[in-house]
Scaffold this active site. Structure first.
Site, PDB file in Angstrom:
ATOM      1  N   ASP A  86       0.924  -1.230   0.059  1.00  0.00           N
ATOM      2  CA  ASP A  86      -0.128  -0.010  -0.031  1.00  0.00           C
ATOM      3  C   ASP A  86       1.016   1.454  -0.019  1.00  0.00           C
ATOM      4  O   ASP A  86       2.003   1.397   0.805  1.00  0.00           O
ATOM      5  CB  ASP A  86      -0.956  -0.076   1.305  1.00  0.00           C
ATOM      6  CG  ASP A  86      -2.025   0.438   1.064  1.00  0.00           C
ATOM      7  OD1 ASP A  86      -2.366   1.561   0.316  1.00  0.00           O
ATOM      8  OD2 ASP A  86      -3.287   0.070   1.329  1.00  0.00           O
ATOM      9  N   ASP A  97      -3.106   4.767  -2.269  1.00  0.00           N
ATOM     10  CA  ASP A  97      -4.253   5.260  -1.182  1.00  0.00           C
ATOM     11  C   ASP A  97      -4.650   6.728  -1.635  1.00  0.00           C
ATOM     12  O   ASP A  97      -3.658   7.570  -1.811  1.00  0.00           O
ATOM     13  CB  ASP A  97      -3.556   5.281   0.119  1.00  0.00           C
ATOM     14  CG  ASP A  97      -4.527   5.499   1.152  1.00  0.00           C
ATOM     15  OD1 ASP A  97      -5.427   4.740   1.366  1.00  0.00           O
ATOM     16  OD2 ASP A  97      -4.504   6.627   1.892  1.00  0.00           O
ATOM     17  N   GLU A 151      -6.732   4.039  -5.836  1.00  0.00           N
ATOM     18  CA  GLU A 151      -8.042   4.336  -5.019  1.00  0.00           C
ATOM     19  C   GLU A 151      -8.652   5.572  -5.492  1.00  0.00           C
ATOM     20  O   GLU A 151      -7.666   6.675  -5.301  1.00  0.00           O
ATOM     21  CB  GLU A 151      -7.890   4.269  -3.565  1.00  0.00           C
ATOM     22  CG  GLU A 151      -9.141   4.059  -2.764  1.00  0.00           C
ATOM     23  CD  GLU A 151      -8.986   4.638  -1.155  1.00  0.00           C
ATOM     24  OE1 GLU A 151      -9.925   4.066  -0.631  1.00  0.00           O
ATOM     25  OE2 GLU A 151      -8.045   5.205  -0.655  1.00  0.00           O
ATOM     26  N   HIS A 185     -11.315  -3.265   3.916  1.00  0.00           N
ATOM     27  CA  HIS A 185     -11.127  -2.839   5.130  1.00  0.00           C
ATOM     28  C   HIS A 185     -11.781  -1.505   5.515  1.00  0.00           C
ATOM     29  O   HIS A 185     -11.824  -0.863   6.714  1.00  0.00           O
ATOM     30  CB  HIS A 185      -9.713  -2.515   5.654  1.00  0.00           C
ATOM     31  CG  HIS A 185      -9.133  -1.330   4.911  1.00  0.00           C
ATOM     32  ND1 HIS A 185      -8.554  -1.471   3.581  1.00  0.00           N
ATOM     33  CD2 HIS A 185      -8.609  -0.270   5.151  1.00  0.00           C
ATOM     34  CE1 HIS A 185      -8.399  -0.279   3.096  1.00  0.00           C
ATOM     35  NE2 HIS A 185      -8.026   0.314   4.134  1.00  0.00           N
ATOM     36  N   ASP A 186     -12.556  -0.836   4.487  1.00  0.00           N
ATOM     37  CA  ASP A 186     -13.125   0.520   4.649  1.00  0.00           C
ATOM     38  C   ASP A 186     -14.590   0.096   4.699  1.00  0.00           C
ATOM     39  O   ASP A 186     -15.194   1.466   4.882  1.00  0.00           O
ATOM     40  CB  ASP A 186     -12.637   1.484   3.602  1.00  0.00           C
ATOM     41  CG  ASP A 186     -11.404   2.116   3.832  1.00  0.00           C
ATOM     42  OD1 ASP A 186     -10.789   2.001   4.990  1.00  0.00           O
ATOM     43  OD2 ASP A 186     -10.721   2.317   2.718  1.00  0.00           O
TER      44      ASP A 186
HETATM   45  C1  GLC Z   1      -8.073   5.166   2.320  1.00  0.00           C
HETATM   46  C2  GLC Z   1      -7.871   3.928   3.108  1.00  0.00           C
HETATM   47  C3  GLC Z   1      -8.331   4.100   4.465  1.00  0.00           C
HETATM   48  C4  GLC Z   1      -7.697   5.303   4.988  1.00  0.00           C
HETATM   49  C5  GLC Z   1      -7.544   6.555   4.189  1.00  0.00           C
HETATM   50  C6  GLC Z   1      -6.731   7.453   4.747  1.00  0.00           C
HETATM   51  O1  GLC Z   1      -9.165   5.385   2.190  1.00  0.00           O
HETATM   52  O2  GLC Z   1      -8.281   2.960   2.572  1.00  0.00           O
HETATM   53  O3  GLC Z   1      -8.166   3.037   5.440  1.00  0.00           O
HETATM   54  O4  GLC Z   1      -8.092   5.645   6.242  1.00  0.00           O
HETATM   55  O5  GLC Z   1      -7.333   6.396   3.055  1.00  0.00           O
HETATM   56  O6  GLC Z   1      -5.324   7.125   4.267  1.00  0.00           O
END
Ligand code: GLC
Length: 550
Positions: A99, A200, A254, A326-327
């Site tokens: 990541d 991310d 993402e 995980h979100d």
């Molecule tokens: C992304 C991650 C998340 C994190 C956020 C800030 O959305 O998937 O888990 O809290 O970014 O880094």
């Protein structure tokens, strides 16, 4: 270097390390635990792993607040354990993806510590601003997690921008030195043999010049000024040209608030700067933009999201397929039915796994883990959940507020993986860092290994089929009966081979319908979730996959 796009034939497994498996008995998931489970992951048919962050971090956002990009957190086993996992993956022909979190760092990162003291070259590594003349914050932007996006730093005497938690200051990507740091990080891991990156919130890294107030968005104020910002494609092209083009690796971006047309600017195979995209549209069939604004599940919205990405990317770019990470809370608790747990877990798997793209399965999804339901709000760990709980629905009774959190919280899907029915679900021999879901005696890997009819075995079969059948990689997608609010039905078609997937999304039976041209007498039902089936009815959450040759 020519990119071989190896990811197109793969299925990935996402590991959220704290809750996957504890290997040394300290109660925290770690890389020793991962090492023990590599064969299990491979046995699912998964040939790649995406690790949520495992770098040293104070843990304000469970690792998404990084204090050192070029090391592995000792609590996960440090570099020694990581090297073993990397080797273990490669020996098995599996890929490993890290990541990359470079929109922000931890406030405990050395760069931030030096920047707040104006020590060069770090002075402009972050986004610092004085208060406005009237004493107000530098602009009206919200943070995605905790109130406003600005916090005053006493040491520097200025505000810093943080689009996420207070402890996650945003990097200033307009500074070429910061971009060089990113490239150093990328090369460091790629040279070690890592196979790619999940990036991310990468669409947030370029902020609009002058950081103007946002007068457009009622919530998440500021997003139009930093999502898909002015230099985003330029910076991503620079990373590609200077780093990614020199390795046979892949990148997964993402991207909150993105639709296929915009996505193509990033992932078009001829002109894009990245390979695949994590879009959020498929997560919005039961909420408005975020899980914290829940609505009733709409099959139409889910179907529309799936079909629109399938059709619009066709022949131009490659889809990333997912239902969980995980979100977001667990998918059976959201799009399926806890009452028809097994059937709906399988239907959801079939709905996703025969689409075109590269599937990502989140730890525990393959055994149908359900949302965690704590008895009290102070049991939540997640920074976003805690803030939301403290600031929303204040006039409602406590039990109503708590139930809303079960449905919305990221912690609903962050409890330890349920390996067996022994104490702590076999996750640790110590005291687990987080709560184990009470249902672990009924839902666990060991039980499902021994039950040929389990969700786990269904995932195995489905993954095996998708690898075996060229039509899943190459076939053209078509949705059928799109007005039907109870059934999701799609086909994949290539010369000589056709696939039809029918998934019912209702707790009541419904009529089975087949698209014109489908010939039941020659088609073979290669996967189903009831022991028998007939041609007129679909039972609750029934799914079938048919294959026929022309
Ligand atoms: C992304 C991650 C998340 C994190 C956020 C800030 O959305 O998937 O888990 O809290 O970014 O880094």
């Amino acid at each position: 270097m020519a990119r071989s796009r190896w990811y197109k034939d793969m299925v990935f497994y996402q590991i959220w390390p704290r809750s996957f498996k504890d290997g040394n008995g300290d109660g925290m998931g770690d890389l020793w635990g991962v090492l023990e489970k590599l064969d299990y992951i491979q046995s699912l048919g998964c040939d790649g792993i995406w690790f949520s962050p495992i770098y040293p971090s104070p843990g304000a956002d469970c690792g998404y607040d990084i204090a050192d990009y070029m090391d592995i957190d000792p609590q996960f086993g440090g570099m020694e354990a990581f090297q073993k996992v990397l080797e273990g993956c490669h020996q098995r022909g599996m890929k490993l993806v890290m990541d990359l979190v470079v929109n922000h760092t931890s406030d405990e990162h050395e760069w931030f510590q030096k920047s707040r003291q104006r020590i060069d070259p770090y002075t402009d590594y972050y986004i610092w601003r004085p208060a406005r003349e009237d004493g107000k914050l530098p602009n009206n932007w919200d943070s995605n997690f905790e109130g406003k996006a600005w916090t005053f730093d006493e040491v520097r005497g200025e505000y810093y921008l943080h689009l996420f938690a207070v402890k996650q200051p945003d990097l200033n990507m307009d500074n070429p030195l910061v971009r060089e740091e990113v490239k150093k990080i990328l090369r460091f891991w790629l040279d070690m043999g890592v196979d790619g990156f999940r990036e991310d919130v990468i669409t947030y890294i370029s902020k609009k010049e002058g950081l103007p107030d946002d007068h457009l968005f009622p919530i998440y104020k500021g997003m139009p000024c930093y999502n898909h910002g002015p230099h985003i494609h330029e910076y991503l092209a620079e990373f590609k040209r200077d780093v990614f083009d020199h390795y046979d690796c892949f990148t997964l971006a993402e991207a909150p608030l993105v639709w296929p047309k915009r996505a193509l600017k990033y992932i078009d195979e001829e002109q894009g700067q990245l390979d695949m995209m994590i879009q959020f549209q498929c997560q919005c069939a039961d909420c408005l933009f975020t899980d914290y604004l829940p609505t009733k599940f709409s099959l139409h919205r889910m179907k529309h999201a799936f079909s629109s990405w399938q059709k619009k990317l066709w022949g131009k770019a490659w889809n990333m397929l997912y239902l969980e990470n995980h979100d977001h809370p667990r998918i059976i608790s959201r799009y399926g039915s806890e009452q028809y747990w097994k059937q709906s877990g399988k239907t959801l798997a079939a709905a996703m796994l025969f689409q075109q793209g590269t599937p990502f399965i989140y730890q525990g999804q393959e055994i149908g883990m359900l949302n965690w339901q704590p008895e009290s709000a102070d049991m939540y760990e997640d920074v976003q959940t805690r803030y939301n709980y403290a600031h929303s629905n204040l006039s409602k009774p406590e039990d109503v507020r708590l139930k809303k959190m079960w449905r919305s919280s990221r912690d609903s899907a962050r409890t330890p993986v349920q390996w067996d029915d022994s104490e702590n679900a076999g996750f640790t021999t110590g005291t687990p860092w987080f709560y184990v879901n009470r249902n672990y005696r009924e839902i666990n890997v060991a039980q499902q290994e021994s039950d040929p009819d389990s969700i786990l075995h269904f995932y195995r079969k489905a993954i095996h089929l998708r690898k075996e059948l060229p039509v899943v990689r190459h076939g053209q997608y078509r949705e059928h009966f799109f007005l039907n609010g109870k059934v999701y039905c799609y086909s994949r078609k290539m010369v000589g081979e056709k696939l039809l997937v029918i998934c019912s999304f209702t707790e009541k039976g419904t009529k089975a319908k087949f698209p014109a041209g489908f010939d039941k007498s020659t088609a073979q039902c290669i996967l189903h979730n009831y022991p028998d089936f007939d041609s007129t009815t679909l039972r609750p959450y029934e799914c079938r996959v048919y294959l026929w040759e022309e």
